[in-house]
Design an enzyme around this catalytic site. Structure first.
Site, PDB file in Angstrom:
ATOM      1  N   HIS A  60     -33.011  39.733   1.547  1.00 19.14           N
ATOM      2  CA  HIS A  60     -32.202  40.579   0.665  1.00 19.14           C
ATOM      3  C   HIS A  60     -30.730  40.480   1.060  1.00 19.14           C
ATOM      4  O   HIS A  60     -30.400  40.186   2.222  1.00 19.14           O
ATOM      5  CB  HIS A  60     -32.671  42.036   0.782  1.00 19.14           C
ATOM      6  CG  HIS A  60     -33.958  42.323   0.069  1.00 19.14           C
ATOM      7  ND1 HIS A  60     -34.407  43.603  -0.177  1.00 19.14           N
ATOM      8  CD2 HIS A  60     -34.886  41.486  -0.462  1.00 19.14           C
ATOM      9  CE1 HIS A  60     -35.555  43.551  -0.832  1.00 19.14           C
ATOM     10  NE2 HIS A  60     -35.878  42.278  -1.009  1.00 19.14           N
ATOM     11  N   GLU A  62     -28.472  42.692   1.687  1.00 20.75           N
ATOM     12  CA  GLU A  62     -28.059  43.539   2.806  1.00 20.75           C
ATOM     13  C   GLU A  62     -28.476  42.948   4.151  1.00 20.75           C
ATOM     14  O   GLU A  62     -27.724  43.005   5.133  1.00 20.75           O
ATOM     15  CB  GLU A  62     -28.698  44.936   2.704  1.00 20.75           C
ATOM     16  CG  GLU A  62     -28.383  45.699   1.437  1.00 20.75           C
ATOM     17  CD  GLU A  62     -29.458  45.505   0.371  1.00 20.75           C
ATOM     18  OE1 GLU A  62     -29.862  44.339   0.122  1.00 20.75           O
ATOM     19  OE2 GLU A  62     -29.884  46.507  -0.222  1.00 20.75           O
ATOM     20  N   CYS A  93     -34.301  47.380   3.893  1.00 21.87           N
ATOM     21  CA  CYS A  93     -32.866  47.286   4.156  1.00 21.87           C
ATOM     22  C   CYS A  93     -32.327  48.575   4.764  1.00 21.87           C
ATOM     23  O   CYS A  93     -31.458  48.535   5.640  1.00 21.87           O
ATOM     24  CB  CYS A  93     -32.119  46.924   2.875  1.00 21.87           C
ATOM     25  SG  CYS A  93     -32.517  45.258   2.318  1.00 21.87           S
TER      26      CYS A  93
END
Lengths: 151, 151
Positions: A60, A62, A93
């Site tokens: 992801h 992040e 995250c």
């Protein structure tokens, strides 16, 4: 004379860069989420979702931005940093943001189905402050456009 | 004649391999947590905590094992796999386990302070089954020994 940039203007300026990252994800066929990490008015990392490209559910925006920021800073804790991300972080995250002890997060649009606020509201470090809704219409429009194309 | 290995014996056998990974972490000065991923009685990845070595809060044993497993499998979802990990996963790892749709997780010792059961009890995929307490004394002893040395 120059007027001093307000915090709100600054947040929008950085969120626009996160949106640029989200647009790059979109073009790669990835769910369009982008993130940047800023430390004392300096951008220290930028990333976008790459789960398809890297064949990795952990890739992801992040996660990639936090890993890269720690690399730039030379230390794994980021108390003086702000993470800008176009969509509310997921549980994974949020957990990573918690471990990083990042000082502040700013996100664009909320994510009711997968966002951390529903599933892990206490995942962040207690000192981390959260601002939401920055350029949320733009952030949301990208997501809607992406999923419309997929159907 | 050979007796067929029971599921319980199999779980202990794989957990011993996860403990070997945890021991490798210990020797590297890392919090001693190890993980392996098994698919149809084949080990497809093994990893241990490397947050210090990689200067990266996201480098938990489970994260590295999931990323490596997806790489081996050639697909990012792992419904036919089992993750063995010596300690109850944290929120971040539980989120990643959720995204991976892994079929089953087996962990050794619970983690009351940082474990996902306290902070994100619904983070896993609804189809994922969980077994806990496998070789928990050995898993716990490693953690206690590590933190005793640090004081």
């Amino acid at each position: 004379m120059f007027e001093k940039e307000t915090q709100e203007q600054k947040d929008e300026r950085y969120m626009r860069m996160a949106i640029q990252e989200a647009e790059a994800a979109f073009e790669e066929g990835e769910i369009p989420i982008g993130a940047i990490v800023v430390c004392r008015d300096r951008i220290i990392s930028r990333a976008h979702n790459q789960t398809e490209t890297l064949n990795d559910v952990t890739a992801h925006a992040e996660m990639l931005a936090i890993t890269a920021a720690a690399n730039t800073m030379g230390g794994k804790y980021l108390p003086d940093c702000t993470l800008y991300v176009t969509v509310e972080p997921c549980v994974m995250c949020a957990g990573a943001i918690g471990w990083s002890q990042i000082g502040r997060i700013v996100y664009g649009v909320g994510e009711e189905k997968r966002g951390y606020k529903r599933y892990a509201p206490d995942a962040l470090h207690p000192k981390t402050t959260v601002t939401s809704g920055v350029l949320q219409e733009e952030c949301k429009a990208l997501m809607i456009s992406f999923f419309k194309n997929k159907r």
